[in-house]
Structure formats: structure tokens, C-alpha cells
Enzyme design. Structure first.
Site, mmCIF file in Angstrom:
data_model
loop_
_atom_site.group_PDB
_atom_site.id
_atom_site.type_symbol
_atom_site.label_atom_id
_atom_site.label_comp_id
_atom_site.label_asym_id
_atom_site.label_seq_id
_atom_site.Cartn_x
_atom_site.Cartn_y
_atom_site.Cartn_z
ATOM 1 N N GLU A 21 -22.705 60.121 -0.861
ATOM 2 C CA GLU A 21 -23.686 60.569 -1.857
ATOM 3 C C GLU A 21 -24.066 62.036 -1.635
ATOM 4 O OE1 GLU A 21 -24.449 59.156 -4.551
ATOM 5 O OE2 GLU A 21 -23.457 57.252 -4.100
ATOM 6 N N CYS B 293 -28.998 51.355 -28.315
ATOM 7 C CA CYS B 293 -28.966 52.817 -28.181
ATOM 8 C C CYS B 293 -29.701 53.506 -29.329
ATOM 9 C CB CYS B 293 -27.519 53.299 -28.122
ATOM 10 S SG CYS B 293 -27.416 55.086 -27.927
HETATM 11 FE FE1 SF4 Z 1 -25.279 55.225 -26.913
HETATM 12 FE FE2 SF4 Z 1 -23.802 56.438 -25.105
HETATM 13 FE FE3 SF4 Z 1 -23.275 53.933 -25.754
HETATM 14 FE FE4 SF4 Z 1 -22.804 55.895 -27.503
HETATM 15 S S1 SF4 Z 1 -21.773 55.600 -25.543
HETATM 16 S S2 SF4 Z 1 -23.755 53.935 -27.901
HETATM 17 S S3 SF4 Z 1 -24.457 57.307 -27.038
HETATM 18 S S4 SF4 Z 1 -25.122 54.686 -24.780
#
Ligand code: SF4
Length: 359
Positions: free
Chosen positions: A36, A207
Site C-alpha cells: 500500500e 448511480c
Molecule cells: Fe456509475 Fe461508474 Fe457504474 Fe457508470 S461505471 S454506472 S459512472 S458507477
């Protein structure tokens, strides 16, 4: 958000699509910690050989604690940001001497160790000790911003607070390390910086950025500081017993590493073919040794934080035979360069000298 459904979707995706990293499922705190720290500022591909080499030189925490700092810096050479190596060494000594070689298991206690910040402490706590603690690093920062639809700078105080709170709300009590790794993998391979693969994303239903059509606009990071161009000189002083090296002092860039006398060249000296006075004064200032500059033999370009540096490398001869009385100075024959930890450009310069006619 249905957090339980979200976690299930992430875990299902990870079982099939997670990155096959060499440290997948690694639970040894010493190894988790090393990787890390190395991964800060460095890519996964670049870290792998360094990690192997470091571990073969210092297989255990006790080996690292007992090592000389110069040896640790030598193994770190090329990774840059050398304060990371010095802090590793200090933290190893504290873990052995104060904690009797036992790792603290809680993130807050880990964060007390030198060089271990909020992210690293939580990475060790969750990966090595299964503590239900969240992490936010570059990949998850982007992922969380998009999931939340966070439109301000995520690195501002308010932004950090909001992202960490969001991350904490997601982390499960069972196998938190695996869950954290899954989110990092998702950010690295699906929710990528430029073209997120939303069609293949297992969490697109939750999202906010997709719902608002902002997935390629987030995160909105504040502008980075502008790059400053700098010209520096490195002077290879050839004495009868080798080349003059100087250990860089505390407070200087690359403290503890050895280097050729090196300093900034101002204005007209930066463009002069052979700025004799500035070179002689620079070497005298850093080493107390008077030299006669001879010629430029190499030029490198490299970057350090926000500085883009043109490094002009000059040859010089001492004007008199000089015995050294300081332990931060040494005359080093080319065959012994390998024994000294050098910065990346210092090593390039040393190699150039080793294979040149000047040696
Ligand atoms: Fe959302 Fe990222 Fe998934 Fe696209 S790739 S739906 S922006 S979380």
C-alpha cells in the site's frame, strides 16, 4: 439505496471480474502495508518487481527494523518520494521496539505510525484484520463521486467528509477487506476515469451520475498547481580516489540519499554553455571543495512534484588534492556506486559515468 442489494451486486461481480492481482487475498499485515505504501504515487505494474525485491531483502518486519536506513533507501531507489521509505523504516522500528512486533489491529492506532495515513491504516485494518472500515483512494474516490452524484471537489474538506461517510455507509461487517478490494477493482476497471463502462457496471442502478448524465464529468477535481520549469546542475567531480558524492541533508529533497553536488541554476547561468563561476560556487557551497568545471557531458529531464527539471550534468576537477573530513562526503570509485542509495537521476548519472570514458 438498498445497501444489502448493492453489496451483493458488487460481490457477485468481483467473483467473476475482479483483478487478478498478485496480492489478491493477501492478509499478512507486513505485506499489505508495504504494497500500500509502494502503491502511493506508483502504478500496480511498476510496484510488483519492487515489492518482490524489497521482500526478498527484508522478508519480515524485524528484518526491516534492523536494517540500515541507507540499505532501505537503496532498495527503494527508483520509486521516488523517499520519505515513504524513511517512514517505513521508522514505523518498523516502532512496531518492534514499542509494540513488541505485534501490529495494532484498529485503524486509529495504525494511523499513529509514521507514514500511515487514513487510507493506509484502513487498508491494513480491513485487508489484514477484517476490521469493518471503509477506504477511499483514487479508484474508489471516483466511483463514490459518481454513485453519489457529488458535483463539488471531492478533495476539499467537505468533499472528503462526504465521501468517507458514504464509504462507511456501504462497508459490511463480514469480509470488509474483500468488499473494499472489489470496489477498488470496480473503480479501476469499469468506472474508469475517461470512458466508464456504464453498460457493464453492476451498480449502475444505484448511480446518481448516470441518472443525471454526468458520469464523464465527475469527479470535478480542483485544478492542479501549474508546472514550473527549473534548470539544475549536477557536478561530477573526479578526484584521485573516485567521484565526489554527498549525502543529502535532512530538510532537503531526497534527504538521506547520496548525490552528486546538485543545485539550481538561475537565469543566465541556466543557458550558458559552461557557467564556470556558478558551478564552482555551487560545489564549494555544498561540499567546501574548490573545483575547476570542465564541460557538460549529459542532460536529463525529469519531474519532481510540480517542477519540471532540466538537469545539466557537468564534469569538474578539484583544484587541489582534498582529504575529506565530513561523514556526509565520500570519494567513490565507479565500481562502488552500487553501494550508495541514489536518486533516479543520480543513478542515471552514475551509470553514465560508469560506462563512459571518464571512469
Ligand atoms: Fe456509475 Fe461508474 Fe457504474 Fe457508470 S461505471 S454506472 S459512472 S458507477
Amino acid at each position: 439505496m438498498d445497501v444489502a442489494a448493492f453489496r451483493r451486486a458488487v460481490s457477485r461481480w468481483h467473483r467473476v471480474h475482479g483483478r487478478n492481482l498478485p496480492w489478491r487475498d493477501e492478509r499478512d499485515p507486513y505485506r499489505v502495508w508495504l504494497r500500500e505504501i509502494m502503491l502511493q504515487q506508483t502504478t500496480v505494474t511498476a510496484v510488483i518487481p519492487y515489492l518482490e525485491r524489497f521482500l526478498s531483502r527484508f522478508p519480515t518486519l524485524a528484518d526491516l527494523a534492523a536494517a540500515e536506513e541507507a540499505d532501505v533507501l537503496r532498495q527503494w531507489e527508483g520509486l521516488g518520494y523517499y520519505s515513504r521509505a524513511r517512514n517505513l523504516h521508522k514505523a518498523a522500528q516502532i512496531l518492534i521496539e514499542v509494540h513488541g512486533g505485534e501490529w495494532p489491529r484498529e485503524a486509529d492506532a495504525l494511523e499513529q505510525l509514521p507514514g500511515i495515513g487514513r487510507y493506509t491504516a484502513r487498508a491494513i485494518a480491513s485487508f489484514a484484520f477484517d476490521r469493518p472500515t471503509a477506504i477511499v483512494e483514487a479508484n474508489t474516490e471516483r466511483l463514490y463521486c459518481r454513485l453519489m452524484g457529488y458535483v463539488d471537489d471531492p478533495r476539499s474538506t467537505a468533499g472528503r467528509k462526504a465521501l468517507w461517510a458514504f464509504a462507511e455507509s456501504l462497508v459490511p461487517r463480514t469480509r470488509p477487506g474483500q468488499f473494499n478490494q472489489a470496489l477498488m477493482d470496480l473503480g479501476a476497471t469499469v468506472c474508469t476515469p475517461q470512458q466508464p463502462s456504464c453498460d457493464e457496471c453492476p451498480v449502475s442502478a444505484w448511480c446518481e451520475a448516470t441518472r443525471l448524465g454526468l458520469q464523464t464529468e465527475l469527479p470535478r477535481l480542483a485544478k492542479r498547481p501549474t508546472i514550473t520549469e527549473v534548470v539544475e546542475a549536477a557536478v561530477a567531480v573526479r578526484g584521485t580516489k573516485g567521484w565526489l558524492l554527498r549525502r543529502r541533508a535532512v530538510g532537503e529533497r531526497w534527504a538521506g540519499l547520496w548525490d552528486f553536488p546538485r543545485f539550481s541554476l538561475e537565469d543566465s547561468a541556466a543557458t550558458a554553455a559552461l557557467p564556470i563561476r556558478e558551478l564552482a560556487e555551487g560545489v564549494l557551497r555544498q561540499t567546501g571543495i574548490r573545483v575547476d568545471p570542465q564541460e557538460q557531458f549529459a542532460e536529463f529531464r525529469h519531474s519532481v512534484t510540480r517542477y519540471r527539471i532540466t538537469l545539466r550534468c557537468f564534469l569538474a576537477e578539484p583544484t587541489e588534492i582534498t582529504e575529506l573530513s565530513r561523514d556526509d562526503l565520500a570519494w567513490v570509485p565507479t565500481a562502488r556506486f552500487q553501494q550508495f542509495p541514489l536518486s533516479k537521476t543520480g543513478r542515471e548519472l552514475a551509470n553514465r559515468l560508469h560506462h563512459s570514458l571518464f571512469a
